[in-house]
Design a protein around this motif. Structure first.
Motif, PDB file in Angstrom:
ATOM      1  N   UNK A 153     -26.554 -38.334  27.030  1.00 54.92           N
ATOM      2  CA  UNK A 153     -26.221 -37.617  28.004  1.00 54.92           C
ATOM      3  C   UNK A 153     -24.985 -37.870  28.791  1.00 54.92           C
ATOM      4  N   UNK A 219     -24.349 -20.042  23.686  1.00 54.84           N
ATOM      5  CA  UNK A 219     -25.006 -20.614  24.645  1.00 54.84           C
ATOM      6  C   UNK A 219     -24.501 -21.125  25.659  1.00 54.84           C
ATOM      7  N   UNK A 221     -21.954 -23.163  25.944  1.00 57.89           N
ATOM      8  CA  UNK A 221     -21.132 -24.365  25.754  1.00 57.89           C
ATOM      9  C   UNK A 221     -19.665 -24.332  25.847  1.00 57.89           C
ATOM     10  N   UNK A 229     -20.298 -34.117  20.502  1.00 59.05           N
ATOM     11  CA  UNK A 229     -21.660 -34.124  20.058  1.00 59.05           C
ATOM     12  C   UNK A 229     -21.476 -34.081  18.487  1.00 59.05           C
ATOM     13  N   UNK A 242     -29.303 -36.720  19.452  1.00 55.66           N
ATOM     14  CA  UNK A 242     -29.252 -35.779  20.519  1.00 55.66           C
ATOM     15  C   UNK A 242     -28.151 -36.240  21.414  1.00 55.66           C
ATOM     16  N   UNK A 246     -21.567 -32.282  29.625  1.00 58.10           N
ATOM     17  CA  UNK A 246     -21.088 -31.429  30.694  1.00 58.10           C
ATOM     18  C   UNK A 246     -19.485 -31.712  30.803  1.00 58.10           C
TER      19      UNK A 246
ATOM     20  N   UNK B 261     -28.639 -32.940  33.690  1.00 59.73           N
ATOM     21  CA  UNK B 261     -29.512 -32.748  32.681  1.00 59.73           C
ATOM     22  C   UNK B 261     -30.966 -32.831  32.882  1.00 59.73           C
ATOM     23  N   UNK B 270     -32.000 -19.899  28.494  1.00 59.97           N
ATOM     24  CA  UNK B 270     -31.142 -19.483  29.534  1.00 59.97           C
ATOM     25  C   UNK B 270     -31.458 -18.236  30.263  1.00 59.97           C
ATOM     26  N   UNK B 310     -22.633 -22.748  34.606  1.00 65.04           N
ATOM     27  CA  UNK B 310     -22.886 -23.752  33.308  1.00 65.04           C
ATOM     28  C   UNK B 310     -24.224 -23.902  32.900  1.00 65.04           C
ATOM     29  N   UNK B 311     -25.254 -23.034  33.118  1.00 71.62           N
ATOM     30  CA  UNK B 311     -26.448 -23.245  32.519  1.00 71.62           C
ATOM     31  C   UNK B 311     -26.491 -22.881  31.026  1.00 71.62           C
ATOM     32  N   UNK B 312     -27.247 -24.174  30.421  1.00 76.86           N
ATOM     33  CA  UNK B 312     -26.960 -24.223  28.783  1.00 76.86           C
ATOM     34  C   UNK B 312     -28.368 -24.977  28.429  1.00 76.86           C
ATOM     35  N   UNK B 313     -28.984 -24.255  27.574  1.00 72.28           N
ATOM     36  CA  UNK B 313     -30.039 -24.940  26.565  1.00 72.28           C
ATOM     37  C   UNK B 313     -29.599 -26.145  26.060  1.00 72.28           C
ATOM     38  N   UNK B 314     -30.067 -27.180  25.737  1.00 73.50           N
ATOM     39  CA  UNK B 314     -29.607 -28.430  25.061  1.00 73.50           C
ATOM     40  C   UNK B 314     -29.725 -28.078  23.619  1.00 73.50           C
ATOM     41  N   UNK B 315     -28.838 -28.218  22.936  1.00 75.21           N
ATOM     42  CA  UNK B 315     -28.620 -27.990  21.292  1.00 75.21           C
ATOM     43  C   UNK B 315     -29.806 -28.551  20.578  1.00 75.21           C
ATOM     44  N   UNK B 317     -32.812 -29.997  21.868  1.00 76.45           N
ATOM     45  CA  UNK B 317     -34.063 -30.255  22.785  1.00 76.45           C
ATOM     46  C   UNK B 317     -34.352 -28.730  23.509  1.00 76.45           C
ATOM     47  N   UNK B 322     -28.951 -28.204  30.711  1.00 78.69           N
ATOM     48  CA  UNK B 322     -27.785 -28.646  31.383  1.00 78.69           C
ATOM     49  C   UNK B 322     -27.076 -27.815  32.232  1.00 78.69           C
ATOM     50  N   UNK B 323     -26.611 -28.337  33.511  1.00 76.48           N
ATOM     51  CA  UNK B 323     -26.169 -27.217  34.344  1.00 76.48           C
ATOM     52  C   UNK B 323     -25.270 -28.005  35.348  1.00 76.48           C
ATOM     53  N   UNK B 324     -24.518 -27.307  35.994  1.00 74.56           N
ATOM     54  CA  UNK B 324     -23.540 -27.767  36.976  1.00 74.56           C
ATOM     55  C   UNK B 324     -23.850 -27.330  38.359  1.00 74.56           C
TER      56      UNK B 324
END
Lengths: 351, 351
Positions: A153, A219, A221, A229, A242, A246, B261, B270, B310-315, B317, B322-324
């Motif tokens: 992370x 998504x 990103x 990644x 994984x 950010x 995270x 999301x 910046x709300x994202x679902x982890x690619x 998991x 992930x967000x800011x």
């Protein structure tokens, strides 16, 4: 053959090119001719490399003829067009752009971590990773070899120069507008003062941080976040690693920093992590917070290694380390890594 | 009784005190007398609150007599000494310092997330979290209620004003020294230019980021990093929550940002996260990167909510986001949260 390989530096007049000429002048001189190549506009300019004045020639098929190693330090679209031409003419291409990094037939190389990958190059091209990846890999690759990496992370603190020379000028302009003022305390006051000088950043960078770099992908990103990644997986040979990142731009001129949470297969200790980092090539361990010793961009800029500090074992996970790394995005992050790849390739050419 | 509770603001002349007087002047006026209290030196100064000039009185047992709610906006050592005195005299104390945050007999309250905790206060004291925790909790508490929080990895981008008014002056001095120069490109050049003006930061902050805030704890952790873990666990009632944080100071005047995270028990989307964040009290969802919409400190400063983008679902998991987030460390991060707690307590006092 004069007994030494001919090098072409494509993009010699850019910001990374300038650092490359310094590096070529400082490193052991293994090259015969060095040709400096650029786009047509700055061609004709005279630059100094290895103490000699050298005229910059325009990029053309002729400029790439008779070249043994071609270092491409140009935007991805220029590499995409010209690197295959150089390879077809017999040069080994070392490309610093994103054009080929994820091409399955192009190795992605960090010499301290996966040097042998450079030997298998079906397209005649070897790619150098993104500057942010390069700030991370020497340290995390060494820890992976010991503990077995499972998850990363990452939060970045990226310098303006990662976005190019104009970005540095924009940051300096913005700093001049806010210095000596009381700005930074009211909603939008910095944005109003900076006006249209925010570009190329999507928001003012002076007295601010901007959570965006790259282009928008699925998504939500950014391309750079997903690039970290994909590149880390490829370099370390861990296709299922994984990685969640950010990326945030900060008002620093040069040197990217990363806050890293790394989870391993095996239990870790700070002592063993220190031993590994202290003895890994391309890494400086600088980690004694009691003495105020941790890396910051202002101290790391202009140096070659990845600096690592703030090494801590997660209080809740004996297999996880937290650390803070800094790497000069113009040196190891671009010019140096490409030079190292080129030198390793040249050493194995039949001269 | 005049029918309205008496409020004392201890630390009225500080940076947080100034914001508190604004807030008290803007919010619905539920208070009878408001006493402004400070250390002896600035006592006697006249400040305006609710449109009326009010003389600041020095902190003493007398100043705390006959007070219903005492808002402590002072350093931890001052709170540690005086808050119990105020409580013994019958006031409900709302303390913004670290003195009581982890005391098992003192509730730690964010009104949007755990308002009922403020009702059980064995010592007569209610604590308000650290400014960095407060930037995180409104958003992460709402997501926890839906998805069940399991782990947090946090990297901070902390503003200078979190370290006090002198820290802001130091940053502004440093910016004046580096603006209009070519500094930031050579090893140590910023450090040399800033000289002894780096303090109170352990390294220059202009054109730099500094991975340290707080005091050194076991294992190389800083007090603030561990504080985020302990406070988040306490507020959310999750004593085994995994939290790993790296705290970094950035050259921003006011408003802390965090790259977060968050791993949950349940799968996330999301879309659902957006719905939750868009309807949570104290949270603004600002998340459309295609339109350039993500929070930055320069836009958020001076506002009350926690802004999330910046709300994202982890690619890798499906249970991780992930967000800011950005939150003004002087408003919600200090004065506002304490004011909200005080107002909630006053509403339940027998007047």
């Amino acid at each position: 053959m004069a007994g030494k390989p001919t090098l072409a530096v494509i993009g010699a007049t850019g910001a990374v090119g300038a650092v490359m000429l310094q590096i070529l002048s400082q490193h052991k001189d293994i090259w015969g001719d060095i040709r400096l190549v650029s786009s047509p506009r700055p061609a004709g300019r005279k630059l100094v490399v290895r103490g000699e004045v050298c005229e910059v020639i325009p990029l053309s098929e002729e400029a790439l003829t008779g070249v043994d190693v071609a270092l491409f330090l140009v935007p991805a679209e220029v590499s995409a067009r010209w690197a295959p031409i150089a390879a077809a003419k017999g040069a080994v291409v070392v490309d610093s752009s994103a054009a080929f990094r994820l091409d399955a037939d192009v190795p992605l190389v960090v010499p301290e971590v996966n040097p042998h990958a450079a030997r298998i190059r079906p397209r005649g091209i070897v790619a150098s990773p993104h500057d942010t990846t390069l700030a991370l890999i020497p340290a995390i690759g060494a820890l992976h070899a010991e503990f077995g990496l499972r998850e990363l992370v990452v939060a970045s603190y990226q310098a303006a120069s990662g976005a190019g020379r104009e970005a540095v000028s924009a940051l300096r302009d913005q700093l001049s507008l806010v210095a000596g003022t009381e700005l930074g305390t009211g909603p939008g006051d910095v944005r109003r003062a900076v006006g249209d000088r925010a570009e190329p950043f999507p928001a003012p960078l002076a007295l601010n941080v901007v959570p965006w770099s790259g282009t928008l992908q699925d998504g939500g990103w950014s391309s750079e976040e997903l690039g970290l990644r994909d590149e880390t997986r490829k370099i370390l040979g861990l296709p299922r690693l994984r990685v969640a990142a950010t990326f945030v731009r900060v008002p620093v001129v040069t040197t990217h920093s990363l806050a890293v949470h790394a989870r391993f297969e095996n239990e870790v200790t700070v002592e063993r992590a220190h031993e590994i980092l202290a003895t890994s090539p391309g890494v400086v361990l600088y980690d004694d917070p009691a003495a105020g010793d941790f890396p910051t961009p202002a101290d790391v800029v202009g140096t070659d290694p990845t600096w690592v500090g703030r090494v801590r074992r997660s209080p809740d996970d004996p297999c996880a380390l937290d650390l803070f790394v800094c790497g000069d995005n113009l040196r190891k992050g671009a010019a140096l890594n490409s030079a190292q790849i080129a030198e390793a390739i040249a050493a194995e050419l039949p001269f």
